[in-house]
Scaffold this motif. Structure first.
Motif, PDB file in Angstrom:
ATOM      1  N   SER A   1      -4.212   4.144  -5.717  1.00 36.54           N
ATOM      2  CA  SER A   1      -5.597   3.744  -5.481  1.00 36.54           C
ATOM      3  C   SER A   1      -6.289   3.373  -6.800  1.00 36.54           C
TER       4      SER A   1
ATOM      5  N   ASN B   1       0.655   4.985   1.230  1.00 39.54           N
ATOM      6  CA  ASN B   1      -0.186   5.914   1.978  1.00 39.54           C
ATOM      7  C   ASN B   1       0.651   7.110   2.405  1.00 39.54           C
TER       8      ASN B   1
ATOM      9  N   ARG C   1      -3.587  13.347   4.401  1.00 37.19           N
ATOM     10  CA  ARG C   1      -3.165  11.961   4.140  1.00 37.19           C
ATOM     11  C   ARG C   1      -3.308  11.613   2.657  1.00 37.19           C
TER      12      ARG C   1
ATOM     13  N   GLN D   1       0.840  -1.189   0.000  1.00 33.82           N
ATOM     14  CA  GLN D   1       0.000   0.000   0.000  1.00 33.82           C
ATOM     15  C   GLN D   1       0.878   1.244   0.000  1.00 33.82           C
TER      16      GLN D   1
ATOM     17  N   ASP E   1      -6.367   6.629   1.273  1.00 32.32           N
ATOM     18  CA  ASP E   1      -5.823   6.259   2.578  1.00 32.32           C
ATOM     19  C   ASP E   1      -6.983   6.245   3.571  1.00 32.32           C
TER      20      ASP E   1
ATOM     21  N   ARG F   1      -7.149   5.784   6.579  1.00 31.00           N
ATOM     22  CA  ARG F   1      -6.936   6.365   7.915  1.00 31.00           C
ATOM     23  C   ARG F   1      -7.213   7.858   7.934  1.00 31.00           C
TER      24      ARG F   1
ATOM     25  N   ASN G   1      -0.704   8.413  -3.569  1.00 35.47           N
ATOM     26  CA  ASN G   1      -1.676   7.376  -3.185  1.00 35.47           C
ATOM     27  C   ASN G   1      -2.969   7.447  -4.005  1.00 35.47           C
TER      28      ASN G   1
ATOM     29  N   GLU H   1      -8.185   1.874  -1.449  1.00 35.97           N
ATOM     30  CA  GLU H   1      -8.841   1.013  -0.514  1.00 35.97           C
ATOM     31  C   GLU H   1     -10.343   1.177  -0.730  1.00 35.97           C
TER      32      GLU H   1
ATOM     33  N   THR I   1       4.209   6.441   3.615  1.00 33.24           N
ATOM     34  CA  THR I   1       5.156   5.685   2.795  1.00 33.24           C
ATOM     35  C   THR I   1       6.256   6.646   2.344  1.00 33.24           C
TER      36      THR I   1
END
Ligand code: 13P
Ligand code: SF4
Length: 356
Positions: free
Chosen positions: A322, A6, A313, A4, A132, A134, A318, A328, A9
């Motif tokens: 994605s 995110n 984020r 992943q 992401d 989160r 990302n 995600e 990273t």
């Protein structure tokens, strides 16, 4: 092989993973295709950084078409997302309304998790991705469905108006949602003279000042806006004489009482575009000034902002990951979809009703 990409990273790792699938070179073709975006953001993004952003923007836009995806981005996203890859931008209400109109098979939500959940409940048959998961929100995490049920038991029959900054589970035990752009309208529209307005105590207190109804609230707050104080506003006025100061209604009332205008993120954008103040301070998330400045001439934007770590984020790396991997994916338990959606749809119905 990392699983992943995110927000944490390391950049080299993210780029190495992406390099397996994408060229990511600043070629003449990439430069030409992204020139209109650069023209918009050149005062916000240093020229030296553009060769890193442009290939990502180019690939995201190519992949979006190939995969029949649409990107919905909140006003707090960075200029490279807002101007580079978003198909639709707006405040929470606009994004929810636009989510009901999306034709693409996949929605990539550049915003926080509750926004992606809202898109999903309005489009249960579509794939909704968040780059992401989160990317949370201190308001959404301040209250559970059990808390709401306990409040309902304490105040039987009192309608529950829930800010969209909440989980699907909380929306599912709500009568009607609201956003910062329609809070007063929704409170006035529900039956009775008492309203449970949750979870943002400050939005509730700011709304209570404009209605005769009694408002009972919850102790939630936005971690980005709750830190602003009346002293901050006084200091900004002293530092920038003549500047207009505008703020988001998630700020405490002592702040809202001392600013020149308060409104949702899009409300603030519209206010600046129509009022064109020579100098303005936006007491809200920092990307707002960058995004509005890119399309408003003759207005100087002075800093008085905080960064939302959740919104930040989401980044170009990302977003591309994605789209590339289909991660995600946002899911909502089957039994919550209908009741949660009904609360959002009631809000949209009230907000878009023809005014006579
Ligand atoms: P808006 O609905 O005004 O865009 O607000 C969303 C948000 O999270 C502000 O902090
Ligand atoms: Fe949540 Fe505040 Fe961030 Fe908006 S700015 S997403 S309310 S934490």
């Amino acid at each position: 092989m990392i699983q992943q990409i995110n927000a944490i990273t390391p950049l080299e790792e993210a780029r190495a993973a992406l390099a397996d699938a994408f060229e990511l070179k600043f070629t003449k073709a990439v430069e030409k295709a992204t020139q209109p975006v650069f023209d918009k953001v050149k005062d916000r993004i240093p020229e030296i950084e553009w060769p890193f952003y442009a290939p990502l923007i180019f690939e995201i836009n190519r992949l979006k078409k190939k995969k029949n995806a649409a990107i919905l981005a909140h006003n707090y996203q960075t200029p490279q997302i807002y101007y580079g890859v978003a198909d639709i931008v707006g405040d929470s209400l606009q994004l929810a309304i636009e989510a009901t109109r999306v034709e693409a098979d996949t929605i990539v939500q550049c915003g926080v998790h509750f926004m992606a959940e809202t898109s999903k409940m309005l489009n249960p048959e579509k794939t909704v991705l968040i780059p992401d998961s989160r990317a949370g929100c201190s308001l959404a995490s301040s209250i559970t469905a059990e808390d709401v049920l306990a409040m309902r038991a304490q105040y039987p029959g009192v309608p529950v108006v829930t800010y969209v900054n909440s989980s699907a589970a909380v929306k599912a035990v709500t009568d009607v949602c609201c956003t910062s752009s329609n809070a007063l309208e929704i409170v006035e529209a529900v039956e009775g003279d008492t309203v449970l307005m949750i979870p943002d105590q400050y939005l509730a207190q700011n709304t209570a000042k404009k209605t005769k109804k009694k408002i009972i609230t919850w102790a939630g707050a936005c971690e980005v806006h709750e830190t602003f104080t009346a002293d901050d506003i006084a200091e900004l006025r002293a530092a920038y004489p003549g500047a207009k100061i505008i703020a988001h209604p998630e700020c405490p009332p002592e702040v809202i009482d001392n600013v020149d205008f308060a409104g949702s993120t899009s409300g603030m954008i519209d206010w600046i575009k129509t009022q064109k103040p020579p100098k303005v301070v936006m007491v809200t998330e920092c990307s707002m000034s960058d995004n509005v400045a890119a399309e408003t001439e003759g207005v100087s934007f002075l800093r008085g902002c905080n960064i939302c770590p959740h919104m930040k984020r989401i980044n170009l790396e990302n977003v591309l990951w994605s789209l590339h991997t289909g991660t995600e994916e946002v899911t909502i338990p089957e039994e919550l979809i209908e009741p949660a959606r009904a609360s959002v749809e009631r809000m949209i119905e009230i907000s878009t009703r023809k005014k006579h």
